[in-house]
Design an enzyme around this catalytic site. Sequence first.
Site, PDB file in Angstrom:
ATOM      1  N   GLU A  81      10.563   3.063   6.118  1.00  0.00           N
ATOM      2  CA  GLU A  81       9.859   4.233   5.617  1.00  0.00           C
ATOM      3  C   GLU A  81       9.077   4.892   6.759  1.00  0.00           C
ATOM      4  O   GLU A  81       7.964   4.455   7.083  1.00  0.00           O
ATOM      5  CB  GLU A  81       8.878   3.826   4.513  1.00  0.00           C
ATOM      6  N   GLY A 131       9.263   7.215  -4.041  1.00  0.00           N
ATOM      7  CA  GLY A 131       7.917   7.381  -4.585  1.00  0.00           C
ATOM      8  C   GLY A 131       7.883   8.486  -5.623  1.00  0.00           C
ATOM      9  O   GLY A 131       8.270   8.305  -6.777  1.00  0.00           O
ATOM     10  N   GLY A 132       7.454   9.670  -5.199  1.00  0.00           N
ATOM     11  CA  GLY A 132       7.247  10.822  -6.091  1.00  0.00           C
ATOM     12  C   GLY A 132       8.391  11.073  -7.064  1.00  0.00           C
ATOM     13  O   GLY A 132       8.156  11.306  -8.258  1.00  0.00           O
ATOM     14  N   HIS A 145       3.453  -1.979   2.333  1.00  0.00           N
ATOM     15  CA  HIS A 145       3.632  -0.519   2.302  1.00  0.00           C
ATOM     16  C   HIS A 145       2.629   0.122   3.273  1.00  0.00           C
ATOM     17  O   HIS A 145       1.504  -0.358   3.407  1.00  0.00           O
ATOM     18  CB  HIS A 145       3.408   0.003   0.881  1.00  0.00           C
ATOM     19  N   ASN A 197       8.805   3.422  -6.623  1.00  0.00           N
ATOM     20  CA  ASN A 197       7.440   3.000  -6.308  1.00  0.00           C
ATOM     21  C   ASN A 197       6.510   4.009  -6.960  1.00  0.00           C
ATOM     22  O   ASN A 197       6.348   5.113  -6.454  1.00  0.00           O
ATOM     23  CB  ASN A 197       7.258   2.972  -4.780  1.00  0.00           C
ATOM     24  N   TRP A 198       5.951   3.605  -8.101  1.00  0.00           N
ATOM     25  CA  TRP A 198       5.122   4.555  -8.858  1.00  0.00           C
ATOM     26  C   TRP A 198       3.756   4.780  -8.213  1.00  0.00           C
ATOM     27  O   TRP A 198       3.014   5.658  -8.628  1.00  0.00           O
ATOM     28  CB  TRP A 198       4.931   4.049 -10.288  1.00  0.00           C
ATOM     29  N   SER A 214      10.365  10.719   0.882  1.00  0.00           N
ATOM     30  CA  SER A 214      10.827  11.989   0.307  1.00  0.00           C
ATOM     31  C   SER A 214      12.304  11.982  -0.095  1.00  0.00           C
ATOM     32  O   SER A 214      13.009  12.960   0.100  1.00  0.00           O
ATOM     33  CB  SER A 214      10.518  13.153   1.259  1.00  0.00           C
TER      34      SER A 214
END
Length: 250
Positions: A166, A233-234, A94, A9-10, A212
Amino acid sequence: MRKKVIAGNWKMNHNPQETTKFFEEFNDLVKDSNNEIIICVPYIDVNAALEGTKGTNIKIGTQNLNHEEAGALTGDISCKMLQDIGIKYTIIGHSERREFHHETDEFVNLKIKAAIEHDIIPILCVGETLFEREKGIAKYKIVTQIVLDLDGISGEDVKNMIIAYEPIWAIGTGKTASSEDANEVCKWIRDEIRSMYGDEVADIVTIQYGGSVKPGNAKELFSMSDIDGGLVGGASLKPDDFAKIVNFDK
Ligand code: PGA
């Protein structure tokens, strides 16, 4: 055995040029993966991402859609527009959209229905805040989201869906749920799906963990009995890091 599905997920990162460069590096690193790979990019990057992954094992998704096919909805992108350019996946619900764009479960439900009608597989996100966890109402929150978000959706359609657990307190914070805690919640979700739709659907539906996920914790998390991969994500922004997560089982 359920297949592991690893989705990136950018969020609001990378322009089309950076997208092209990402796939020039990434494709080779994951070409022998046993796992399913999806990357959900910003709308502006969809063309570059589809172009950059042609003929590969990488699927491209978006991070949202509007449930209407067309109309006076300034700034939105419709389910039909995404279907027309060949998008097969989208994140829906989200926590950042639920929080910053005030998306309700009712709205999330409409989007899931529209996605399915347009042959787009929804990656439905659910999860509790730290406050809800500390007050002992995490299960209540998550089961409520599942029941409301999937209202009116058939077992056949849920079978193909991806649900991502999440915990909101773990997103972008560097804090990860322990693999046992994450697995317990993924099992709550599967049990709820079992009571709504029966064994066959519950045993097939993909349930991911997100929050994370990093190269260093992916293997432990994804090896748990009810965690079928992750929403990342990150750590999905750099080809090297994301490839390590995708290749967690190598
Ligand atoms: P994170 O984000 O991996 O940066 O915590 C996950 C997500 O929000 O999907």
